[in-house]
Design an enzyme around this catalytic site. Structure first.
Site, PDB file in Angstrom:
ATOM      1  N   CYS A 153      36.588  32.244  68.286  1.00 38.26           N
ATOM      2  CA  CYS A 153      37.214  30.889  68.058  1.00 38.26           C
ATOM      3  C   CYS A 153      38.525  31.531  68.093  1.00 38.26           C
ATOM      4  O   CYS A 153      40.176  31.363  68.705  1.00 38.26           O
ATOM      5  CB  CYS A 153      37.265  29.399  68.182  1.00 38.26           C
ATOM      6  SG  CYS A 153      35.343  29.573  66.825  1.00 38.26           S
ATOM      7  N   ARG A 197      28.678  38.281  60.323  1.00 37.73           N
ATOM      8  CA  ARG A 197      28.307  37.489  59.195  1.00 37.73           C
ATOM      9  C   ARG A 197      27.478  37.608  57.878  1.00 37.73           C
ATOM     10  O   ARG A 197      26.237  38.286  58.761  1.00 37.73           O
ATOM     11  CB  ARG A 197      27.268  35.732  59.639  1.00 37.73           C
ATOM     12  CG  ARG A 197      28.467  34.894  60.552  1.00 37.73           C
ATOM     13  CD  ARG A 197      27.813  33.877  60.976  1.00 37.73           C
ATOM     14  NE  ARG A 197      28.545  32.963  62.009  1.00 37.73           N
ATOM     15  CZ  ARG A 197      28.746  31.792  62.932  1.00 37.73           C
ATOM     16  NH1 ARG A 197      28.371  31.415  62.706  1.00 37.73           N
ATOM     17  NH2 ARG A 197      29.273  32.525  63.966  1.00 37.73           N
ATOM     18  N   GLN A 240      27.567  36.571  70.612  1.00 37.11           N
ATOM     19  CA  GLN A 240      27.710  35.255  70.995  1.00 37.11           C
ATOM     20  C   GLN A 240      27.864  34.745  72.214  1.00 37.11           C
ATOM     21  O   GLN A 240      28.419  36.149  72.907  1.00 37.11           O
ATOM     22  CB  GLN A 240      28.419  34.593  70.322  1.00 37.11           C
ATOM     23  CG  GLN A 240      27.658  33.839  68.976  1.00 37.11           C
ATOM     24  CD  GLN A 240      28.935  33.534  68.405  1.00 37.11           C
ATOM     25  OE1 GLN A 240      30.019  33.508  68.673  1.00 37.11           O
ATOM     26  NE2 GLN A 240      28.278  31.853  67.698  1.00 37.11           N
ATOM     27  N   ASP A 299      29.496  32.930  74.519  1.00 36.33           N
ATOM     28  CA  ASP A 299      30.642  32.358  74.141  1.00 36.33           C
ATOM     29  C   ASP A 299      32.002  32.088  74.863  1.00 36.33           C
ATOM     30  O   ASP A 299      32.075  32.814  75.940  1.00 36.33           O
ATOM     31  CB  ASP A 299      31.532  33.174  72.372  1.00 36.33           C
ATOM     32  CG  ASP A 299      32.145  32.506  71.216  1.00 36.33           C
ATOM     33  OD1 ASP A 299      31.978  30.423  71.758  1.00 36.33           O
ATOM     34  OD2 ASP A 299      33.110  32.460  70.782  1.00 36.33           O
ATOM     35  N   HIS A 332      35.328  28.861  74.851  1.00 35.12           N
ATOM     36  CA  HIS A 332      36.683  27.700  74.321  1.00 35.12           C
ATOM     37  C   HIS A 332      36.375  27.733  75.578  1.00 35.12           C
ATOM     38  O   HIS A 332      37.582  27.945  76.620  1.00 35.12           O
ATOM     39  CB  HIS A 332      36.889  28.669  73.197  1.00 35.12           C
ATOM     40  CG  HIS A 332      36.122  29.244  72.396  1.00 35.12           C
ATOM     41  ND1 HIS A 332      36.266  30.455  71.765  1.00 35.12           N
ATOM     42  CD2 HIS A 332      35.555  28.033  70.941  1.00 35.12           C
ATOM     43  CE1 HIS A 332      35.273  30.358  71.078  1.00 35.12           C
ATOM     44  NE2 HIS A 332      34.781  29.859  70.798  1.00 35.12           N
ATOM     45  N   LYS A 363      28.738  17.699  68.701  1.00 35.03           N
ATOM     46  CA  LYS A 363      27.716  18.279  68.724  1.00 35.03           C
ATOM     47  C   LYS A 363      26.226  18.135  69.485  1.00 35.03           C
ATOM     48  O   LYS A 363      25.849  17.711  68.870  1.00 35.03           O
ATOM     49  CB  LYS A 363      27.912  20.043  67.787  1.00 35.03           C
ATOM     50  CG  LYS A 363      26.425  19.949  66.903  1.00 35.03           C
ATOM     51  CD  LYS A 363      26.982  21.230  65.903  1.00 35.03           C
ATOM     52  CE  LYS A 363      25.863  20.856  64.954  1.00 35.03           C
ATOM     53  NZ  LYS A 363      25.524  22.283  64.343  1.00 35.03           N
ATOM     54  N   HIS A 419      33.746  24.563  71.629  1.00 35.97           N
ATOM     55  CA  HIS A 419      32.960  26.300  71.786  1.00 35.97           C
ATOM     56  C   HIS A 419      31.357  25.479  72.256  1.00 35.97           C
ATOM     57  O   HIS A 419      31.099  24.062  72.343  1.00 35.97           O
ATOM     58  CB  HIS A 419      32.749  25.935  70.287  1.00 35.97           C
ATOM     59  CG  HIS A 419      33.568  25.545  69.807  1.00 35.97           C
ATOM     60  ND1 HIS A 419      33.922  26.630  68.738  1.00 35.97           N
ATOM     61  CD2 HIS A 419      34.466  24.989  69.186  1.00 35.97           C
ATOM     62  CE1 HIS A 419      35.615  26.654  68.170  1.00 35.97           C
ATOM     63  NE2 HIS A 419      35.160  25.149  68.498  1.00 35.97           N
TER      64      HIS A 419
END
Length: 673
Positions: A362, A391, A409, A411, A413, A496, A542
């Site tokens: 992000c 991570r 991911q 991913d 945004h 979420k 997200h």
RNA sequence: GCUGCUGUAGCUCAGUGGUAGAGCGCGUCCUUGGUAAGGACGAGGUCAUGGGUUCAAAUCCCAUCAGCAGCUCCA
């Protein structure tokens, strides 16, 4: 006169003395056959129990079909197990012993730890206890007495539980069987005779009351069924499930490798696995393009300042790889005589300079958004990236593809206005629906995470929260599927929607997620110019419909049991020659197929056909094309389907067309087409 | 991170103080066989790593690393 009142409210009268079994018989011979035990005023009784005459009694006849029957029996079995352990290992402290899906467990604390080697002895003792056939007797005690009973039994966990967990209960129930007495809510089966077959499964550590700072106990897992046949079937099922494990299949099919020398939780994708992953990325990219997303690329690291602004550093340091400390800054510190301890302190305070391996994408996307002046006319802006993040997961958590330390991911945004939020959330949900639909994955649950009204950990305006939570609910409704609403499950920055599936041994994994975020736009001071010519703050969404490529593919391998649909299969077809005589023709077919875009390989070994077929089946090749002299003569291939077997000879062109259409349709085939 | 278990050939595993084993796979040769395993021979191991005990360790002990199950955690 005996009068019984059945659960449906109907009354039955008998002139003479009757047993529970007699009542069952009077209702139906089937019921009499299936009856396990009875319940009179919620107290379990044996089938030969003579029902008291006079006042009407509430009677329920319990059969296997009763949703609680198996659980009740298993819980009684847990008592028998605990009793057996106490006989073998004196001084055992008991904690909780509930039933769970597929069995039950009991948490215990022993002076010297139990191991699986103790299982046979425990099982033998359990068999002895069951053979004694002593009933489970309920005793109710006032609170103070109950505490004293547990103190006398030297059961400290039970004392604590009454004093804290059961602080509001004035009276507590115990169940006694022989010398064994245990605090227990019940109910139990009338006698241990109803325990048909049981087996101890495993042993593991578990914290008292699930609290890491408390005592670690030993959790004994076991299961029980009414019959040996059911137990055997259950164990068989567990064995079968293990064969579908993505770690086993990943190795056998050569999809990925995790190397000790590279690092724990760091996945190396083999050519085959990479192929599947790439296909999935292409698939999702196509849908992103249709939904108006823009693809971006960002680096794997970013300055610590970036994460100080986002709030991720130093507060979430424990779950990040150690920062890469800036070279100049490091030598400057060295000149100042900074010790390792001091460096560590600086790190904990966030007072260092350097770079962080990105734990999420992000902040990078946010800085892209902020890199230009934005007008409300530009919104929504949807930035997508297959972004790899790192991570530092706890070592005990890592395993296979489902929990790793470096993952990609799918991913994106979305930067939206308040008015656009609802519609954009629906768009995100739509994407998840498309993906799960294309894979034939029906078996997932949807969880809407809301804030806990009593908690202060959430940031942002409560009014915005209400709007966002309502938008999430409405978006979830468009799935046409039940979803749960879980207060307290929201991220601290917004509500979420999560998508959860189970793996082959029943563990739950979150895949896709859609999250609303009011926090990061605030922290980074994001703005767009509205129609009123004034700056406004966008809202961020997200979202990652797969979650991560690693976890998704791990789950997908198990979902398909390694048999990927044709469009995803790394090797779609294999040419098998009947003998060396057909090699030339086989190679011609091979190149013809390859020219048509079919991924084929040839098996030209001088093995017998049966052996080649066996190998192809075990490698989960969707189609095998057998070529022999007959095929060479007629310009055909004899197709063997992975699922349906021999399909006979068809012209090569026809086979190509068949494959192409199955690929184009992304057909998901199960046992039979 | 915690508790318990495990680590032997490419894979699956046997071997419990005294010269390292099997099946599959791999290589060579024979075999040319039409829908789930043809045959022969052969190569391949610092028994995870590092210490210790012992005349002697794959085997016993300790540590480390990794895997498995569960717990805890997952911004």
């Amino acid at each position: 006169m005996t009068t019984v009142k059945l659960p449906d409210g109907s009354l039955k009268e008998f002139d003479s003395k009757v047993s529970v079994k007699d009542v069952a018989k009077s209702i139906g011979s089937r019921l009499a056959k299936d009856a396990l035990w009875g319940e009179i005023d919620l107290q379990p009784v044996e089938l030969d129990y003579e029902i008291p005459q006079g006042e009407p009694v509430n009677l329920k006849i319990i059969t296997k079909k009763d949703p609680n029957a198996l659980a009740t029996m298993r819980h009684s079995c847990a008592h028998v197990m605990a009793r057996a352990v106490m006989r073998i290992k004196p001084g055992v402290q008991l904690a909780f012993g509930p039933t769970i899906d597929g069995g039950f467990y009991y948490d215990v604390e022993c002076d010297e730890p139990l191991t699986e080697e103790d299982f046979p002895a425990i099982e033998k003792e359990m068999a002895k206890i069951i053979a004694l056939d002593e009933p489970f007797e309920r005793l109710d005690r006032p609170r103070a007495d109950a505490i004293q009973v547990c103190k006398d039994l030297k059961q400290d966990f039970k004392v604590e539980h009454i004093e804290t967990g059961l602080a509001d209960d004035d009276s507590l129930s115990f169940y006694q069987q022989g010398e064994f007495l245990d605090l227990c809510r019940g109910p139990h089966i009338p006698s241990p005779r109803r325990i048909g077959a049981f087996k101890l499964l495993s042993i593991a550590g578990a914290y008292w009351k699930g609290d890491q700072s408390r005592e670690q106990l030993q959790r004994l897992y076991a299961t029980a069924f009414f019959t040996q046949a059911e137990l055997d079937a259950h164990l068989e099922l567990l064995e079968e499930a293990k064969k579908r494990d993505h770690r086993v299949l990943g190795k056998r099919l050569g999809l990925f490798h995790i190397d000790e020398m590279v690092g724990q939780g760091l996945v190396l994708w083999t050519p085959k696995g990479s192929f599947v992953r790439q296909k999935l990325q292409d698939f999702i990219s196509e849908h992103l393009q249709r939904q108006g997303y823009d693809q971006v690329f960002t680096p794997h690291i970013g300055k610590l300042d970036l994460y100080k602004t986002s709030g991720h550093f130093p507060y979430y340091q424990d779950s990040q790889y150690t920062p890469l400390v800036d070279r100049e800054y490091l030598s400057q510190l060295a000149e100042e005589g900074c010790t390792c301890g001091e460096l560590s302190n600086l790190m904990n305070e966030g007072e260092i300079e350097g770079y962080l391996l990105k734990p999420m994408n992000c902040p990078h996307h946010i800085r892209l958004f902020a890199s230009e002046q934005r007008s409300y006319r530009d919104l929504p802006i949807r930035l997508s990236e297959f972004g790899t993040v790192y991570r530092w997961e706890q070592s005990g958590e890592i395993g296979g593809l489902t929990r790793v330390r470096g993952f990609t991911q799918d991913d994106a945004h979305l930067f939206v206005t308040q008015e656009q939020l609802g519609e954009e959330l629906i768009g995100c949900i739509e994407l998840v629906k498309i993906i799960f639909g294309a894979m034939g994955m029906e078996d997932y649950t949807v969880r809407v995470g809301l804030r806990d009204p009593d908690s202060s950990k959430y940031v942002g305006d409560p009014e915005n929260w209400d709007l966002a939570e309502q938008a999430c609910r409405e978006a979830a409704q468009t799935l046409g599927k039940d979803f749960s609403e879980d207060p307290g499950e929201a991220a601290f920055y917004g509500p979420k929607i999560d998508f959860v599936v189970k793996d082959c041994i029943g563990r739950k994994w979150q895949l896709g997620t859609v999250q609303v975020d009011y926090n990061l736009p605030e922290r980074f001071g994001l703005e767009y110019i509205g129609s009123d010519n004034k700056p406004h703050r966008p809202i961020m969404i997200h979202r990652a419909p797969f979650g991560s490529m690693e976890r998704f593919i791990g789950v997908l391998i198990e979902h398909f049991a390694g048999s990927f649909p044709l469009w995803l299969a790394p090797e779609q077809g294999r040419i098998l020659t009947v003998s060396d005589k057909s090699e030339e023709y086989g190679k011609r077919v091979e190149s013809q197929m390859r020219d048509a875009g079919i991924r084929v390989k040839g098996d030209y070994r001088s093995e017998k056909l049966g052996a080649k077929i066996r190998d192809g089946q075990l490698e989960m090749i969707p189609y095998m094309m057998i070529v022999g002299p007959r095929d060479a003569e007629n310009g055909t291939v004899s197709i063997r389907d992975r699922i349906d077997g021999d399909l006979g000879a068809i012209p090569v062109e026809e086979a190509i067309a068949k494959f192409q259409s199955e690929v184009a349709d992304k057909t998901v085939r199960s046992k039979s087409s």
